[in-house]
Design a protein around this motif. Sequence first.
Motif, PDB file in Angstrom:
ATOM      1  N   ASP A 273      59.718  -7.716-138.805  1.00 46.10           N
ATOM      2  CA  ASP A 273      60.467  -8.953-139.088  1.00 46.10           C
ATOM      3  C   ASP A 273      60.603  -9.807-137.832  1.00 46.10           C
ATOM      4  O   ASP A 273      60.511 -11.039-137.888  1.00 46.10           O
ATOM      5  CB  ASP A 273      61.864  -8.624-139.640  1.00 46.10           C
ATOM      6  N   GLN A 274      60.856  -9.161-136.698  1.00 49.02           N
ATOM      7  CA  GLN A 274      60.989  -9.920-135.443  1.00 49.02           C
ATOM      8  C   GLN A 274      59.667 -10.600-135.078  1.00 49.02           C
ATOM      9  O   GLN A 274      59.648 -11.742-134.622  1.00 49.02           O
ATOM     10  CB  GLN A 274      61.440  -8.990-134.309  1.00 49.02           C
TER      11      GLN A 274
ATOM     12  N   ARG B  84      57.281 -11.508-137.184  1.00 48.57           N
ATOM     13  CA  ARG B  84      57.034 -12.625-138.117  1.00 48.57           C
ATOM     14  C   ARG B  84      57.856 -13.845-137.699  1.00 48.57           C
ATOM     15  O   ARG B  84      57.349 -14.975-137.707  1.00 48.57           O
ATOM     16  CB  ARG B  84      57.383 -12.217-139.554  1.00 48.57           C
ATOM     17  N   ALA B  85      59.102 -13.622-137.323  1.00 46.58           N
ATOM     18  CA  ALA B  85      59.953 -14.743-136.909  1.00 46.58           C
ATOM     19  C   ALA B  85      59.407 -15.368-135.621  1.00 46.58           C
ATOM     20  O   ALA B  85      59.395 -16.602-135.462  1.00 46.58           O
ATOM     21  CB  ALA B  85      61.389 -14.271-136.698  1.00 46.58           C
TER      22      ALA B  85
ATOM     23  N   ALA C 124      57.920 -19.171-134.972  1.00 41.48           N
ATOM     24  CA  ALA C 124      58.541 -20.065-133.982  1.00 41.48           C
ATOM     25  C   ALA C 124      57.524 -20.665-133.016  1.00 41.48           C
ATOM     26  O   ALA C 124      57.872 -21.532-132.211  1.00 41.48           O
ATOM     27  CB  ALA C 124      59.606 -19.295-133.195  1.00 41.48           C
TER      28      ALA C 124
END
Length: 234
Positions: free
Chosen positions: A196-197, A199-200, A204
């Motif tokens: 998840d980190q 993907r974020a 960004a």
Amino acid sequence: MKIGIIGAGYVGGTLATKLAAAGHDVRLANSKDPATLAEFEEIDGITPAWAAAAVTDVDVAILSLPLKVIPKLSDELITALATAEIVIDTGNYYPARDGRIEPLDQGTPDSEWVAAILGRPVYKVFNNIVAPSLKHKGDSDPRLAATVAGPSGEDKNRAYALVGQIGFDPVDAGDLDQSWRLQPGTPTYCQDMTADQIRAGIAATSPDDVEAYHAGRDAIEDFDAAMVAMRQYM
Ligand SMILES: NC(=O)c1ccc[n+]([C@@H]2O[C@H](COP(=O)([O-])OP(=O)(O)OC[C@H]3O[C@@H](n4cnc5c(N)ncnc54)[C@H](OP(=O)(O)O)[C@@H]3O)[C@@H](O)[C@H]2O)c1
């Protein structure tokens, strides 16, 4: 699977050891006589080989090389790589190590440039995880992730499977044209992150910030010293 790895350094050597432990049949090469890889010969599942022999007729070939050597690869090796079902590139461009490579300075994603030289598709995998984490942080809690960029389809699924087998969650980072989002200086580059980190972090990234990413990459002036410093964590 039969896996041929060219490059037996921090990343290639670590991948050889982990993929052999996962049950694969690994041939490992550097630029020299396979006798120089005697330390790997003692590991079950790894066979040192000459470079072209290492990747001939394999399921997966992995290139884990400084990018400066890619344009100098022999015709014999490029022909051998054409016989591999999948080619994975772990490479990253560092001018301090590789010298200036104009297409990369102008924004061609590193692995697109590699694919063009090889004349075949490649997957960009394991470029975005630092070697000590690759070696020691598989199956950690929380589970860390590693990105996979390249064409969709069954071959990409096989790349995901390899990532999972050595203890990381695979994250789809799109096709190779998007792989600049994974290169040195970007938010997810060589950070220990969950899926998840990552993907974020990829979401960004912005084309407006590419100069800043390159500046971050180019802040490493003494590449050899950085690599010597890494050794204590391996
Ligand atoms: N270190 C990291 O944390 C990390 C993480 C992700 C991605 N990467 C990237 O992955 C790539 C490999 O990094 P690394 O740190 O593993 O590098 P490394 O430790 O310097 O190892 C490079 C390997 O490539 C071999 N090699 C060089 N030229 C060759 C040629 N012409 N033919 C065959 N083998 C050749 C070297 O063998 P010889 O001894 O024979 O020269 C050596 O085994 C680089 O592009 C790097 O930027 C690194």
